[in-house]
Design an enzyme around this catalytic site. Structure first.
Site, PDB file in Angstrom:
ATOM      1  N   ASP A  67      -5.511  -2.038 -14.954  1.00 19.85           N
ATOM      2  CA  ASP A  67      -5.107  -3.264 -14.258  1.00 19.85           C
ATOM      3  C   ASP A  67      -6.264  -3.850 -13.451  1.00 19.85           C
ATOM      4  OD1 ASP A  67      -5.130  -1.156 -12.425  1.00 19.85           O
ATOM      5  OD2 ASP A  67      -2.987  -1.198 -12.059  1.00 19.85           O
ATOM      6  N   ASN A 136       6.592   4.039  -5.062  1.00 22.17           N
ATOM      7  CA  ASN A 136       7.871   3.504  -5.548  1.00 22.17           C
ATOM      8  C   ASN A 136       8.077   3.770  -7.040  1.00 22.17           C
ATOM      9  OD1 ASN A 136       6.114   1.748  -6.762  1.00 22.17           O
ATOM     10  ND2 ASN A 136       6.930  -0.117  -5.858  1.00 22.17           N
ATOM     11  N   HIS A 138       5.851   3.161  -9.490  1.00 20.35           N
ATOM     12  CA  HIS A 138       5.151   2.301 -10.449  1.00 20.35           C
ATOM     13  C   HIS A 138       3.991   3.042 -11.113  1.00 20.35           C
ATOM     14  CE1 HIS A 138       2.294   0.588  -7.134  1.00 20.35           C
ATOM     15  NE2 HIS A 138       1.571   1.336  -7.925  1.00 20.35           N
ATOM     16  N   GLU A 143       5.925  -2.634 -11.556  1.00 17.81           N
ATOM     17  CA  GLU A 143       6.789  -2.386 -10.412  1.00 17.81           C
ATOM     18  C   GLU A 143       8.222  -2.116 -10.884  1.00 17.81           C
ATOM     19  OE1 GLU A 143       5.412  -1.806  -7.729  1.00 17.81           O
ATOM     20  OE2 GLU A 143       4.216  -3.431  -6.877  1.00 17.81           O
TER      21      GLU A 143
HETATM   22  C1  GLP Z   1      -2.252   1.126  -7.465  1.00 16.90           C
HETATM   23  C2  GLP Z   1      -2.726   1.221  -8.924  1.00 16.90           C
HETATM   24  C3  GLP Z   1      -2.054   2.373  -9.648  1.00 16.90           C
HETATM   25  C4  GLP Z   1      -2.166   3.635  -8.809  1.00 16.90           C
HETATM   26  C5  GLP Z   1      -1.457   3.421  -7.503  1.00 16.90           C
HETATM   27  C6  GLP Z   1      -1.422   4.657  -6.632  1.00 16.90           C
HETATM   28  O1  GLP Z   1      -1.022   0.532  -7.379  1.00 16.90           O
HETATM   29  N1  GLP Z   1      -2.452   0.018  -9.633  1.00 16.90           N
HETATM   30  O2  GLP Z   1      -2.657   2.534 -10.914  1.00 16.90           O
HETATM   31  O3  GLP Z   1      -1.600   4.715  -9.510  1.00 16.90           O
HETATM   32  O4  GLP Z   1      -2.158   2.379  -6.831  1.00 16.90           O
HETATM   33  O5  GLP Z   1      -2.545   4.710  -5.825  1.00 16.90           O
HETATM   34  P1  GLP Z   1      -3.022   5.980  -5.017  1.00 16.90           P
HETATM   35  O6  GLP Z   1      -3.536   6.932  -6.017  1.00 16.90           O
HETATM   36  O7  GLP Z   1      -4.080   5.466  -4.090  1.00 16.90           O
HETATM   37  O8  GLP Z   1      -1.826   6.492  -4.289  1.00 16.90           O
END
Ligand code: GLP
Length: 263
Positions: A67, A136, A138, A143
């Site tokens: 993304d 959440n 995702h 989402e």
């Molecule tokens: C963002 C990214 C996800 C990632 C998520 C969790 O939303 N788009 O790909 O998995 O963050 O992030 P973290 O690993 O910092 O908790």
């Protein structure tokens, strides 16, 4: 889904690196799907160390990222372009020209997403997709409520994701509210999926993903339908799994059999 529960984040990084190493060694032109966020930082550090110390090579690999934020250019410090170059590409022998992300500044966002999906197909599909998980549930920026068959597309972020991401920006008003995200259907086409999660903040999402119903309420639960998914989690992230004893037992048996990281 295989669930591997390990003592801490360092062990998660090591075991996840074993999986990636096996994928890199299996083909002259491996295609990796990589992720951003804080979860993979330990893994990227471990891969960089193996490159430095043992010559682990990424030459010949293509990388597709999950993304990108809408409105941030590649040179913005918080863009995912910048993230992956900083944390992995600059540390190993990956060819920067083979690292692909959707362009968050594209004028036609839908066309940009369609061409990103097409470039994954043209590369022969993803051999191994790395994922983190949002608190959440995702994955990428799919989402809750995302279609389980969705393709790469422009999406809006939920208030809870914007709040979670705010820690990387100097003020809340700078946090992007839109992104271009691989869809759940796109992710499900990867031949293997490696999801990593650490910390108590992920415990609910991990329990819903592994043991909850397959539902758009928890987008990561779609991985229950994927034939080759491994979730590597630490004790804190595993704390709400009801069947954790069985996952630990299965893992012990697998190790006793001398199975490789991906069996
Ligand atoms: C963002 C990214 C996800 C990632 C998520 C969790 O939303 N788009 O790909 O998995 O963050 O992030 P973290 O690993 O910092 O908790």
């Amino acid at each position: 889904m295989d669930v591997v529960i390990l003592e801490n984040a360092e062990a998660v990084a090591r075991v996840a690196a074993d999986h990636i190493e096996q994928v890199l060694g299996a083909s002259a032109h491996p295609v990796l799907g990589l992720a951003t966020g804080s979860s993979p930082l330990g893994l990227y550090g471990e891969l960089a160390r193996r490159h430095r110390d043992f010559g682990l090579s990424f030459a010949g690999a293509d990388v597709f990222m999950l993304d990108e934020y809408v409105g941030l250019g590649a040179d913005h410090e918080q863009s995912y372009h910048h993230f992956i170059h900083e944390n992995l590409v600059s540390q190993v022998d990956l060819d920067p020209a083979r690292v692909h992300l959707p362009d968050g500044l594209a004028t036609d966002l839908a066309a940009e997403c369609a061409s990103f999906d097409a470039s994954i197909r043209d590369a022969g599909g993803v051999d191994c997709q790395l994922l983190g998980i949002g608190s959440n549930g995702h994955i990428a920026f799919n989402e809750p409520g995302s279609s389980l068959a969705s393709r790469t597309r422009p999406v809006w972020l939920t208030p809870s994701t914007i709040r979670d991401n705010a820690r990387f920006f100097s003020s809340r008003s700078e946090v992007p509210v839109r992104a271009l995200s691989q869809g759940l259907g796109t992710i499900m086409e990867a031949r293997r999926v490696l999801l990593i999660a650490t910390g108590a903040k992920k415990a609910d999402a991990v329990a819903q993903m592994v043991e909850g119903p397959v539902s758009a309420r928890c987008p990561a639960s779609v991985l229950q339908l994927h034939p080759h998914t491994v979730a590597v989690v630490d004790e804190d992230a595993a704390a709400k799994l009801e069947l954790s004893d069985f996952y630990r037992y299965s893992r012990r048996m697998q190790l006793q059999d001398g199975a490789p990281a991906w069996s």
